[in-house]
Enzyme design. Sequence first.
Site, PDB file in Angstrom:
ATOM      1  N   TRP A   1       0.788  -1.170   0.062  1.00 12.48           N
ATOM      2  CA  TRP A   1      -0.033   0.174   0.058  1.00 12.48           C
ATOM      3  C   TRP A   1       0.872   1.269   0.041  1.00 12.48           C
ATOM      4  CZ3 TRP A   1      -4.236  -0.777  -2.088  1.00 12.48           C
ATOM      5  CH2 TRP A   1      -4.767  -2.171  -1.742  1.00 12.48           C
TER       6      TRP A   1
ATOM      7  N   ASP B   1      -1.048   6.832   6.113  1.00 16.51           N
ATOM      8  CA  ASP B   1      -2.335   5.987   5.866  1.00 16.51           C
ATOM      9  C   ASP B   1      -2.643   5.138   6.914  1.00 16.51           C
ATOM     10  OD1 ASP B   1      -3.928   4.032   4.699  1.00 16.51           O
ATOM     11  OD2 ASP B   1      -2.817   3.345   3.038  1.00 16.51           O
TER      12      ASP B   1
ATOM     13  N   LYS C   1     -12.325  -1.145   7.360  1.00 15.16           N
ATOM     14  CA  LYS C   1     -11.672  -2.075   8.418  1.00 15.16           C
ATOM     15  C   LYS C   1     -12.126  -1.766   9.798  1.00 15.16           C
ATOM     16  CE  LYS C   1      -8.155  -1.995   5.016  1.00 15.16           C
ATOM     17  NZ  LYS C   1      -8.409  -3.301   4.298  1.00 15.16           N
TER      18      LYS C   1
HETATM   19  N1  PMP Z   1      -4.184   1.302   2.644  1.00  8.64           N
HETATM   20  C1  PMP Z   1      -4.093   0.337   3.102  1.00  8.64           C
HETATM   21  C2  PMP Z   1      -3.035   0.198   4.484  1.00  8.64           C
HETATM   22  C3  PMP Z   1      -5.098  -0.800   2.954  1.00  8.64           C
HETATM   23  O1  PMP Z   1      -5.115  -1.839   3.641  1.00  8.64           O
HETATM   24  C4  PMP Z   1      -5.894  -0.711   1.959  1.00  8.64           C
HETATM   25  C5  PMP Z   1      -6.953  -1.509   1.643  1.00  8.64           C
HETATM   26  N2  PMP Z   1      -6.631  -2.968   1.899  1.00  8.64           N
HETATM   27  C6  PMP Z   1      -5.865   0.744   1.027  1.00  8.64           C
HETATM   28  C7  PMP Z   1      -5.053   1.618   1.705  1.00  8.64           C
HETATM   29  C8  PMP Z   1      -6.747   1.117   0.121  1.00  8.64           C
HETATM   30  O2  PMP Z   1      -7.827   1.225   0.553  1.00  8.64           O
HETATM   31  P1  PMP Z   1      -9.165   1.439  -0.505  1.00  8.64           P
HETATM   32  O3  PMP Z   1      -9.528  -0.030  -0.982  1.00  8.64           O
HETATM   33  O4  PMP Z   1     -10.192   2.026   0.275  1.00  8.64           O
HETATM   34  O5  PMP Z   1      -8.680   2.246  -1.707  1.00  8.64           O
END
Ligand code: PMP
Length: 362
Positions: free
Chosen positions: A103, A173, A197
């Site tokens: 991520w 994030d 989450k």
């Molecule tokens: N950052 C992290 C740490 C994640 O775990 C995720 C999704 N699993 C995301 C970003 C992406 O999030 P989204 O699907 O809401 O775009």
Amino acid sequence: MSDRIFNFNAGPAVLPLEVLQEAQADFLNYKGTGMSITEISHRSKAYEEVNTQAEADTKELLGLGDDYRVLFLQGGASTQFAAIPMNFLPQGATADYILTGSWSEKALKEAQLLGNTHVAATTADGNYKRIPKMEEIKLSEKPAYVHLTSNNTIYGTEWQQFPTFGDAPLIADMSSDMLSRPFDATKFAMIYAGAQKNLGPAGVTLVILRQDMIERCPKNIPTMLRYDIHAKKDSLYNTPPAFSVYMVHLVLKWLKKNGGLTAMAERNQAKAKLVYDVIDAAPGFFSGHADKDSRSLMNVTFRLPSEDLEKQFVAEATAAGLGGLKGHRSVGGLRASIYNAMPQAGCQALADFMKEFQRKNG
Ligand code: PMP
């Protein structure tokens, strides 16, 4: 409720049962409006209260004052990956990224499309099994901001303490550990998290911004990506994802009622310990992916001696009412996501299942 499973999915993920029940009870007729929350205008008093209360509760839980704004935006955390450099990376400046997993790599990739970037540290060597040490982090000369990912959902690692870098705005994030423990939120210029989450259903992204960051937003980027506009309009520039924000509002109320972040952290530590203790007691059978000092309290990642056993584990666990345990393909094996709403009984059931599985197959 015996037909509900223990849901270990990484996201969308388990929500507190009480919250689901409250939403269910209010679904057809929200607070005497004669309408569902999904049917009422986002300009109505009823929705405005939800929006305002959710902002106030987020700030209260994090101990933030008037120098911060809380926004409820759309497009997931992934849209923030692009919105951050669009708003905070001026031409000629450099943005620093600390890479601790896929991520953070994705966040960096979006910034690379828009400006200069610098990798201040990475633990890609060794497949992201740890968080870098302070002395490994080498910033660029005057970073426009420093970006990190507080919890690495796929690899099961989590920052145990957050660094500070003088005046450089720190952006995090926190999609997969938001509101799971107390921390000094005033260290951060911006925090963002997809809701699905720890906070609620998918469809809304929580964005927390320090006021001075909002003042830096350029005027020549698309309106929907402008934080200053969303702040000025109290997240109501366009039609918000009202149901998702409403659910986040209920989760925030639930967090406050259950002792806030300190109580949450105690519960989360006790829950994670149940699972990690089983892993540590049988190192020949279970192998944890994360280094011990980087372990996540939210996502526990581990492998078994063979892929066949891992498949068997998932199948038998599912049959026993323990769902969503298959690991992400980048790590393989198994992953138990044990967010705030996972009850202790779920972690106990998983720990018991793991011990029994090892006894039979070890
Ligand atoms: N950052 C992290 C740490 C994640 O775990 C995720 C999704 N699993 C995301 C970003 C992406 O999030 P989204 O699907 O809401 O775009």
